[in-house]
Design a protein around this motif. Structure first.
Motif, PDB file in Angstrom:
ATOM      1  N   GLY A  44     -15.240   4.212  99.623  1.00  0.00           N
ATOM      2  CA  GLY A  44     -15.230   4.298 101.084  1.00  0.00           C
ATOM      3  C   GLY A  44     -13.844   4.419 101.675  1.00  0.00           C
ATOM      4  N   GLU A  45     -12.829   4.013 100.927  1.00  0.00           N
ATOM      5  CA  GLU A  45     -11.459   4.121 101.413  1.00  0.00           C
ATOM      6  C   GLU A  45     -10.810   5.374 100.845  1.00  0.00           C
ATOM      7  OE1 GLU A  45      -9.251   0.630 100.560  1.00  0.00           O
ATOM      8  OE2 GLU A  45     -10.621  -0.721 101.617  1.00  0.00           O
ATOM      9  N   THR A  46     -10.024   6.035 101.680  1.00  0.00           N
ATOM     10  CA  THR A  46      -9.359   7.251 101.227  1.00  0.00           C
ATOM     11  C   THR A  46      -8.242   6.902 100.241  1.00  0.00           C
ATOM     12  OG1 THR A  46      -7.826   7.187 103.095  1.00  0.00           O
ATOM     13  CG2 THR A  46      -9.867   8.448 103.380  1.00  0.00           C
ATOM     14  N   GLY A  47      -7.896   7.867  99.425  1.00  0.00           N
ATOM     15  CA  GLY A  47      -6.822   7.658  98.467  1.00  0.00           C
ATOM     16  C   GLY A  47      -7.127   8.343  97.151  1.00  0.00           C
ATOM     17  N   HIS A  48      -6.184   8.174  96.223  1.00  0.00           N
ATOM     18  CA  HIS A  48      -6.321   8.776  94.894  1.00  0.00           C
ATOM     19  C   HIS A  48      -6.932   7.762  93.937  1.00  0.00           C
ATOM     20  CE1 HIS A  48      -4.849   9.575  90.778  1.00  0.00           C
ATOM     21  NE2 HIS A  48      -5.117  10.825  91.081  1.00  0.00           N
ATOM     22  N   TYR A  49      -7.959   8.175  93.220  1.00  0.00           N
ATOM     23  CA  TYR A  49      -8.646   7.284  92.293  1.00  0.00           C
ATOM     24  C   TYR A  49      -8.751   7.965  90.929  1.00  0.00           C
ATOM     25  CZ  TYR A  49      -9.983   4.586  96.403  1.00  0.00           C
ATOM     26  OH  TYR A  49      -9.949   3.830  97.554  1.00  0.00           O
ATOM     27  N   ARG A  50      -8.751   7.157  89.903  1.00  0.00           N
ATOM     28  CA  ARG A  50      -8.892   7.680  88.556  1.00  0.00           C
ATOM     29  C   ARG A  50     -10.145   7.106  87.915  1.00  0.00           C
ATOM     30  NH1 ARG A  50      -6.237   3.889  84.810  1.00  0.00           N
ATOM     31  NH2 ARG A  50      -5.612   2.087  86.030  1.00  0.00           N
ATOM     32  N   TYR A  51     -10.863   7.955  87.235  1.00  0.00           N
ATOM     33  CA  TYR A  51     -12.075   7.564  86.527  1.00  0.00           C
ATOM     34  C   TYR A  51     -11.901   7.928  85.056  1.00  0.00           C
ATOM     35  CZ  TYR A  51     -14.227   7.202  91.159  1.00  0.00           C
ATOM     36  OH  TYR A  51     -14.516   6.863  92.455  1.00  0.00           O
ATOM     37  N   TYR A  52     -12.690   7.261  84.213  1.00  0.00           N
ATOM     38  CA  TYR A  52     -12.625   7.555  82.784  1.00  0.00           C
ATOM     39  C   TYR A  52     -14.017   7.872  82.253  1.00  0.00           C
ATOM     40  CZ  TYR A  52      -7.767   6.174  82.432  1.00  0.00           C
ATOM     41  OH  TYR A  52      -6.395   6.112  82.580  1.00  0.00           O
ATOM     42  N   LEU A  53     -14.053   8.920  81.475  1.00  0.00           N
ATOM     43  CA  LEU A  53     -15.288   9.329  80.810  1.00  0.00           C
ATOM     44  C   LEU A  53     -15.036   9.249  79.309  1.00  0.00           C
ATOM     45  CD1 LEU A  53     -18.151  10.699  81.274  1.00  0.00           C
ATOM     46  CD2 LEU A  53     -16.961  12.852  80.810  1.00  0.00           C
ATOM     47  N   THR A  54     -15.851   8.487  78.602  1.00  0.00           N
ATOM     48  CA  THR A  54     -15.681   8.342  77.159  1.00  0.00           C
ATOM     49  C   THR A  54     -16.498   9.400  76.440  1.00  0.00           C
ATOM     50  OG1 THR A  54     -15.281   5.967  77.330  1.00  0.00           O
ATOM     51  CG2 THR A  54     -15.948   6.806  75.179  1.00  0.00           C
ATOM     52  N   GLU A  55     -15.817  10.161  75.609  1.00  0.00           N
ATOM     53  CA  GLU A  55     -16.456  11.229  74.843  1.00  0.00           C
ATOM     54  C   GLU A  55     -16.559  10.795  73.386  1.00  0.00           C
ATOM     55  OE1 GLU A  55     -15.115  15.666  73.487  1.00  0.00           O
ATOM     56  OE2 GLU A  55     -14.901  15.174  75.622  1.00  0.00           O
ATOM     57  N   ARG A  56     -17.756  10.850  72.854  1.00  0.00           N
ATOM     58  CA  ARG A  56     -17.968  10.522  71.444  1.00  0.00           C
ATOM     59  C   ARG A  56     -18.627  11.724  70.784  1.00  0.00           C
ATOM     60  NH1 ARG A  56     -16.917   5.137  71.012  1.00  0.00           N
ATOM     61  NH2 ARG A  56     -17.281   3.839  72.852  1.00  0.00           N
ATOM     62  N   ARG A  57     -18.025  12.193  69.694  1.00  0.00           N
ATOM     63  CA  ARG A  57     -18.566  13.381  69.044  1.00  0.00           C
ATOM     64  C   ARG A  57     -18.745  13.162  67.551  1.00  0.00           C
ATOM     65  NH1 ARG A  57     -15.322  18.449  69.976  1.00  0.00           N
ATOM     66  NH2 ARG A  57     -15.226  17.621  72.081  1.00  0.00           N
ATOM     67  N   TYR A  58     -19.733  13.862  67.016  1.00  0.00           N
ATOM     68  CA  TYR A  58     -20.085  13.731  65.607  1.00  0.00           C
ATOM     69  C   TYR A  58     -20.388  15.123  65.054  1.00  0.00           C
ATOM     70  CZ  TYR A  58     -20.972   9.179  67.710  1.00  0.00           C
ATOM     71  OH  TYR A  58     -20.855   8.023  68.439  1.00  0.00           O
ATOM     72  N   LEU A  59     -19.891  15.391  63.849  1.00  0.00           N
ATOM     73  CA  LEU A  59     -20.178  16.661  63.212  1.00  0.00           C
ATOM     74  C   LEU A  59     -21.679  16.746  62.913  1.00  0.00           C
ATOM     75  CD1 LEU A  59     -17.198  17.008  60.700  1.00  0.00           C
ATOM     76  CD2 LEU A  59     -17.374  17.849  63.048  1.00  0.00           C
TER      77      LEU A  59
END
Length: 380
Positions: free
Chosen positions: A302-317
């Motif tokens: 709700g407040e303006t500004g710069h925000y950082r988010y994290y997405l966890t990627e898990r990969r398997y052959l």
């Protein structure tokens, strides 16, 4: 073979496995079994070069104040891995500090550390970090020598194929294979007494184990290397914007995320987030050497500004059936890696074992025919 010889071989294998694990951790960007520190920021707990048992974050459980964690820093050390102690927690993440530092990392340029940035936790039996004194110095020297040799060979051959983790495996196979061929050729023509040579040379079982570890290292790198926390920057604004990275405050916007697969086999990729980022689809299969776009739904604060988010990627052959990978993943994210490593490592171990045999490389008798002798007999 006596008990002493067997014990010596076991110690050799354990040392080789430990060194390979530590080098693998550095190449993969996260500690593997054992980690170590290179600076004095954690003194007196950990001096420069001291090692510690690194428990993967997925196995360590909830992070608590007092834990010593290895995390992917955004600003510290140029954004590399940092091992510091958790000294507090805020709504935005953990507050960290080196034991020797007078100020926290967040008093400087480093934002609060989020769960997705933490890759390992130091084992603390009885509340104190279990220290392996000076072990990092040896690994640093071995790795520097390996990288130096790879660089020189790459310059000599004019190719980058021998660089990096995959190049390390190529070199290891080349050296062990060449040693085996040369030793067999020399001993087939030397006519030495078998009883005197029974205990000479390198045990092919050692070569088999080291070669298998190298393959497992490459396979693990292909899965773990591209995985981990991926940072997504979003600006919460007072207005709508055509810029996909700018979302009107209090509303949900979408951001495109590209999943790339540089491996020579397809990969099954899972996307998860502790920050409320919803991926569509959250599970996808990416063909070999291709990429796929996934849509991320993010709700701006709700407040303006710069925000950082994290997405966890898990990969398997995708060397196992996808339903099996999915079932293992649901039990624990590291299970598919372990099973795939075990399957491929087992195949390589059996293949190398069948090719090299179980006797030492120099214990070939004169009356025992080999493919090298037959080949040499046909050469004029």
């Amino acid at each position: 073979m006596g008990l002493g010889s067997r014990l010596g071989q076991l110690i050799e294998l354990l040392v080789a496995a430990l060194v390979l694990a530590m080098i693998a951790g550095q190449l993969l960007g996260q500690p593997a079994v054992v980690g170590y520190v290179e600076t004095g920021s954690m003194a007196p707990t950990l001096a420069p070069g001291d090692g510690f048992v690194a428990v993967p974050a997925a196995l360590a459980g909830p992070i608590e104040e007092g834990d010593v964690v290895t995390f992917r820093a955004e600003q510290l050390h140029g954004g590399g891995l940092t091992t510091h102690r958790v000294v507090g927690e805020t709504e935005r993440g953990y507050v960290t500090r080196g034991d020797a530092n007078p100020f926290t990392d967040q008093d400087g340029v480093e934002p609060p550390v989020k769960d997705d940035q933490i890759v390992a936790v130091a084992w603390r039996p009885g509340g104190e970090v279990f220290v392996l004194p000076g072990i990092g110095a040896a690994v640093t020297g071995v790795r520097a020598a390996l990288e130096g040799g790879q660089t020189m060979l790459a310059q000599f051959l004019g190719t980058r194929a021998v660089l990096g983790t995959q190049g390390f495996a190529y070199l290891l196979f080349a050296v062990t294979g060449a040693y085996y061929v040369v030793s067999t050729w020399r001993d087939d023509g030397a006519g030495r007494d078998r009883t005197r040579e029974r205990d000479a040379g390198v045990d092919p079982r050692t070569i088999t184990v080291v070669g298998t570890l190298a393959v497992v290292l490459v396979v693990t790198a292909a899965m773990v290397g591209p995985s981990g926390a991926q940072r997504i920057d979003v600006v919460s604004a007072e207005f709508e914007s055509p810029n996909p990275g700018v979302i009107e405050r209090g509303t949900t916007g979408t951001v495109n995320y590209t999943v790339t697969n540089d491996a020579a086999v397809p990969a099954v990729v899972y996307l998860e987030s502790n920050d409320g980022v919803a991926a569509d689809p959250s599970t996808t299969t990416v063909s070999a050497r291709t990429e796929r776009t996934v849509v991320l739904a993010i709700t701006a604060p709700g407040e303006t500004g710069h925000y950082r988010y994290y997405l966890t990627e898990r990969r398997y052959l995708a060397v196992l059936p996808t339903p099996l990978i999915d079932a293992l993943y649901r039990l624990h994210p590291w299970l598919p890696v372990a099973v795939i490593d075990a399957v491929l490592g087992g195949v390589v171990y059996l293949a190398l074992g069948a090719a090299l045999g179980s006797e030492r490389a120099r214990s070939r008798s004169r009356d025992r025919s080999s493919w090298l002798r037959r080949l040499r007999s046909r050469v004029p």
